[in-house]
Design a protein around this motif. Structure first.
Motif, PDB file in Angstrom:
ATOM      1  N   HIS A 159     -28.793  44.963   9.491  1.00  0.00           N
ATOM      2  CA  HIS A 159     -30.120  45.175   9.932  1.00  0.00           C
ATOM      3  C   HIS A 159     -30.616  46.332   9.075  1.00  0.00           C
ATOM      4  CE1 HIS A 159     -29.955  41.667  12.371  1.00  0.00           C
ATOM      5  NE2 HIS A 159     -28.636  42.108  12.854  1.00  0.00           N
ATOM      6  N   LEU A 160     -31.463  46.326   8.191  1.00  0.00           N
ATOM      7  CA  LEU A 160     -32.118  47.329   7.537  1.00  0.00           C
ATOM      8  C   LEU A 160     -33.536  47.399   7.903  1.00  0.00           C
ATOM      9  CD1 LEU A 160     -31.151  46.843   3.764  1.00  0.00           C
ATOM     10  CD2 LEU A 160     -29.899  48.164   5.732  1.00  0.00           C
ATOM     11  N   THR A 161     -34.167  48.692   8.113  1.00  0.00           N
ATOM     12  CA  THR A 161     -35.433  48.602   8.238  1.00  0.00           C
ATOM     13  C   THR A 161     -36.468  47.963   7.019  1.00  0.00           C
ATOM     14  OG1 THR A 161     -36.053  50.762   7.228  1.00  0.00           O
ATOM     15  CG2 THR A 161     -35.326  50.792   9.367  1.00  0.00           C
ATOM     16  N   GLN A 162     -37.734  48.007   7.183  1.00  0.00           N
ATOM     17  CA  GLN A 162     -38.414  47.308   6.117  1.00  0.00           C
ATOM     18  C   GLN A 162     -38.279  48.321   4.690  1.00  0.00           C
ATOM     19  OE1 GLN A 162     -42.802  46.665   6.247  1.00  0.00           O
ATOM     20  NE2 GLN A 162     -41.923  44.681   7.476  1.00  0.00           N
ATOM     21  N   THR A 163     -38.302  49.735   5.034  1.00  0.00           N
ATOM     22  CA  THR A 163     -38.449  50.514   3.924  1.00  0.00           C
ATOM     23  C   THR A 163     -36.936  50.260   3.306  1.00  0.00           C
ATOM     24  OG1 THR A 163     -39.924  51.916   4.856  1.00  0.00           O
ATOM     25  CG2 THR A 163     -38.482  53.062   3.093  1.00  0.00           C
ATOM     26  N   GLU A 164     -35.868  50.450   4.113  1.00  0.00           N
ATOM     27  CA  GLU A 164     -34.469  50.336   3.594  1.00  0.00           C
ATOM     28  C   GLU A 164     -34.022  49.101   2.708  1.00  0.00           C
ATOM     29  OE1 GLU A 164     -32.758  52.768   7.479  1.00  0.00           O
ATOM     30  OE2 GLU A 164     -32.254  50.717   7.096  1.00  0.00           O
ATOM     31  N   TYR A 165     -34.909  47.988   3.226  1.00  0.00           N
ATOM     32  CA  TYR A 165     -34.748  46.601   2.620  1.00  0.00           C
ATOM     33  C   TYR A 165     -35.364  46.836   1.277  1.00  0.00           C
ATOM     34  CZ  TYR A 165     -35.451  42.115   0.931  1.00  0.00           C
ATOM     35  OH  TYR A 165     -35.348  41.051  -0.030  1.00  0.00           O
ATOM     36  N   ASN A 166     -36.577  47.302   1.164  1.00  0.00           N
ATOM     37  CA  ASN A 166     -37.375  47.413   0.049  1.00  0.00           C
ATOM     38  C   ASN A 166     -36.567  48.006  -0.915  1.00  0.00           C
ATOM     39  OD1 ASN A 166     -39.504  46.030   1.008  1.00  0.00           O
ATOM     40  ND2 ASN A 166     -40.664  47.776   1.549  1.00  0.00           N
ATOM     41  N   ILE A 167     -36.078  49.345  -0.751  1.00  0.00           N
ATOM     42  CA  ILE A 167     -35.012  50.161  -1.641  1.00  0.00           C
ATOM     43  C   ILE A 167     -33.863  49.390  -1.975  1.00  0.00           C
ATOM     44  CG2 ILE A 167     -33.626  52.214  -1.777  1.00  0.00           C
ATOM     45  CD1 ILE A 167     -35.603  53.371   0.500  1.00  0.00           C
ATOM     46  N   ALA A 168     -33.402  48.529  -1.208  1.00  0.00           N
ATOM     47  CA  ALA A 168     -32.034  48.034  -1.574  1.00  0.00           C
ATOM     48  C   ALA A 168     -32.486  46.799  -2.726  1.00  0.00           C
ATOM     49  CB  ALA A 168     -31.370  47.446  -0.338  1.00  0.00           C
ATOM     50  N   ALA A 169     -33.430  46.039  -2.175  1.00  0.00           N
ATOM     51  CA  ALA A 169     -34.080  44.815  -3.173  1.00  0.00           C
ATOM     52  C   ALA A 169     -34.594  45.378  -4.471  1.00  0.00           C
ATOM     53  CB  ALA A 169     -35.245  44.093  -2.394  1.00  0.00           C
ATOM     54  N   LEU A 170     -35.015  46.477  -4.393  1.00  0.00           N
ATOM     55  CA  LEU A 170     -35.484  47.080  -5.754  1.00  0.00           C
ATOM     56  C   LEU A 170     -34.419  47.311  -6.676  1.00  0.00           C
ATOM     57  CD1 LEU A 170     -38.008  48.128  -7.463  1.00  0.00           C
ATOM     58  CD2 LEU A 170     -37.359  50.294  -6.372  1.00  0.00           C
ATOM     59  N   LEU A 171     -33.561  48.114  -6.075  1.00  0.00           N
ATOM     60  CA  LEU A 171     -32.293  48.586  -6.628  1.00  0.00           C
ATOM     61  C   LEU A 171     -31.416  47.079  -7.202  1.00  0.00           C
ATOM     62  CD1 LEU A 171     -30.697  51.446  -4.786  1.00  0.00           C
ATOM     63  CD2 LEU A 171     -32.023  51.379  -7.050  1.00  0.00           C
ATOM     64  N   ALA A 172     -31.413  46.065  -6.305  1.00  0.00           N
ATOM     65  CA  ALA A 172     -30.984  44.900  -6.844  1.00  0.00           C
ATOM     66  C   ALA A 172     -31.608  44.117  -7.866  1.00  0.00           C
ATOM     67  CB  ALA A 172     -30.653  44.111  -5.624  1.00  0.00           C
ATOM     68  N   ARG A 173     -32.849  44.214  -7.824  1.00  0.00           N
ATOM     69  CA  ARG A 173     -33.720  43.490  -8.796  1.00  0.00           C
ATOM     70  C   ARG A 173     -33.421  44.128 -10.320  1.00  0.00           C
ATOM     71  NH1 ARG A 173     -37.094  39.972  -6.548  1.00  0.00           N
ATOM     72  NH2 ARG A 173     -37.736  40.283  -4.510  1.00  0.00           N
ATOM     73  N   HIS A 174     -32.888  45.369 -10.359  1.00  0.00           N
ATOM     74  CA  HIS A 174     -32.636  46.362 -11.346  1.00  0.00           C
ATOM     75  C   HIS A 174     -31.238  46.596 -11.409  1.00  0.00           C
ATOM     76  CE1 HIS A 174     -36.950  46.759 -10.773  1.00  0.00           C
ATOM     77  NE2 HIS A 174     -37.303  46.558 -12.140  1.00  0.00           N
ATOM     78  N   ALA A 175     -30.387  45.760 -11.136  1.00  0.00           N
ATOM     79  CA  ALA A 175     -29.017  46.071 -11.004  1.00  0.00           C
ATOM     80  C   ALA A 175     -28.351  46.313 -12.103  1.00  0.00           C
ATOM     81  CB  ALA A 175     -28.367  44.922 -10.387  1.00  0.00           C
ATOM     82  N   GLY A 176     -27.578  47.323 -12.158  1.00  0.00           N
ATOM     83  CA  GLY A 176     -26.761  47.846 -13.468  1.00  0.00           C
ATOM     84  C   GLY A 176     -27.717  49.140 -14.028  1.00  0.00           C
ATOM     85  N   LYS A 177     -28.996  49.158 -13.811  1.00  0.00           N
ATOM     86  CA  LYS A 177     -29.648  50.170 -14.619  1.00  0.00           C
ATOM     87  C   LYS A 177     -30.050  51.332 -13.443  1.00  0.00           C
ATOM     88  CE  LYS A 177     -34.268  51.280 -16.610  1.00  0.00           C
ATOM     89  NZ  LYS A 177     -34.456  52.731 -15.903  1.00  0.00           N
ATOM     90  N   VAL A 178     -29.742  52.589 -14.278  1.00  0.00           N
ATOM     91  CA  VAL A 178     -30.029  53.628 -12.867  1.00  0.00           C
ATOM     92  C   VAL A 178     -31.416  53.691 -12.839  1.00  0.00           C
ATOM     93  CG1 VAL A 178     -29.852  56.284 -12.835  1.00  0.00           C
ATOM     94  CG2 VAL A 178     -28.139  54.981 -13.812  1.00  0.00           C
ATOM     95  N   MET A 179     -31.995  53.795 -11.605  1.00  0.00           N
ATOM     96  CA  MET A 179     -33.564  53.996 -11.574  1.00  0.00           C
ATOM     97  C   MET A 179     -33.520  55.475 -10.636  1.00  0.00           C
ATOM     98  SD  MET A 179     -34.690  50.363  -9.989  1.00  0.00           S
ATOM     99  CE  MET A 179     -36.570  51.260 -10.644  1.00  0.00           C
ATOM    100  N   THR A 180     -34.567  56.106 -11.270  1.00  0.00           N
ATOM    101  CA  THR A 180     -34.804  57.447 -11.246  1.00  0.00           C
ATOM    102  C   THR A 180     -35.401  57.583  -9.790  1.00  0.00           C
ATOM    103  OG1 THR A 180     -37.019  57.402 -11.998  1.00  0.00           O
ATOM    104  CG2 THR A 180     -34.964  58.137 -13.466  1.00  0.00           C
ATOM    105  N   TYR A 181     -35.287  58.924  -9.130  1.00  0.00           N
ATOM    106  CA  TYR A 181     -35.928  58.840  -8.102  1.00  0.00           C
ATOM    107  C   TYR A 181     -37.376  58.619  -7.993  1.00  0.00           C
ATOM    108  CZ  TYR A 181     -32.111  61.926  -6.677  1.00  0.00           C
ATOM    109  OH  TYR A 181     -30.604  62.201  -6.426  1.00  0.00           O
ATOM    110  N   SER A 182     -37.979  59.159  -9.166  1.00  0.00           N
ATOM    111  CA  SER A 182     -39.550  58.861  -9.050  1.00  0.00           C
ATOM    112  C   SER A 182     -39.696  57.523  -9.121  1.00  0.00           C
ATOM    113  CB  SER A 182     -40.206  59.677 -10.246  1.00  0.00           C
ATOM    114  OG  SER A 182     -39.646  59.383 -11.489  1.00  0.00           O
TER     115      SER A 182
END
Ligand code: CA
Length: 235
Positions: A159-182
């Protein structure tokens, strides 16, 4: 073992490093092209259409960042940056300019090959190589269902909060790539302030805790210290 004949272009002015990389890649079945300067590298790139670039940031006739920017104007070819600099801001700059990943010198054979394989996977299958026909992202026992916004670890829902889910989903959509903080902050919050990075780190710590990952363990999501995060495409 990959049955690859991928063409990889190394742009690096230090001969011993170039030879080291060339030897490793050759031994693993890759075709290798090499250049010792930015100018020569651009010529090779334009005439041979390599599948992946391995680029040194400190070249005698130009900055590697400019090279990335130039290539990115027209092509999605994966770019792996070799950096002797331990300065995080150089890595961030290279990633923000469009590099896919970086390896810090000195690096080992296994690390280099893993990075090359990950870069080529993205090229071959798009960034959603872990996305199956059912629209779910999978890596190991982690499943992210973009439609229902559910995250499962094996049989158990996390159970992730909305923000936590958004972060995890974003990283998953760009899996394999380092996404910078910004990059992450821009996508998730749309604006940034002095506390943004801290806020991101707190959210990430919660995500990892909910996934049962101990601090320092890079399971599912790798923590690239001072740079950003990467959703792993395996393990
Ligand atoms: Ca150099």
């Amino acid at each position: 073992m990959n049955s690859n004949r991928y063409k990889i272009l190394i742009i690096e002015d230090e001969t011993n490093i170039r030879n080291f990389v060339k030897t490793i890649l050759h031994a693993n079945g890759y075709q290798v092209l090499e250049a010792g300067s930015s100018r020569e590298g651009m010529m090779m790139y334009l005439s041979h259409t390599p599948d992946c670039l391995i680029l040194d940031l400190g070249l005698p006739d130009g900055d590697g960042i400019d090279f990335i920017t130039q290539v990115r104007k027209q092509a999605g070819v994966p770019i792996l940056v070799l950096s002797a600099r331990t300065n995080e801001s150089d890595k961030v700059e290279a990633l923000d300019a469009g590099a896919n990943d970086y390896v810090t010198k000195p690096f080992g054979t296994a690390e280099l090959l893993a990075r090359v394989r990950a870069a080529l996977r993205i090229y071959q299958h798009g960034s959603m190589q872990n996305l199956e026909t059912d629209g779910k992202f999978r890596v190991n026992d982690l499943v992210i269902d973009f439609e229902s916004r559910q995250v499962m670890l094996g049989e158990n829902e996390i159970h992730l909060t909305q923000t936590e889910y958004n972060i995890a989903a974003l990283l998953a959509r760009h899996a394999g790539k380092v996404m910078t903080y910004s990059e992450i902050i821009r996508e998730v919050w749309r604006w940034s302030d002095a506390g943004s990075v801290k806020k991101l780190q707190v959210n990430m710590a919660n995500i990892r805790k909910k996934m049962g990952v101990k601090p320092g363990d890079n399971r599912y999501i790798s923590n690239e210290l001072g740079v950003g995060y990467r959703m792993n495409t395996d393990g």
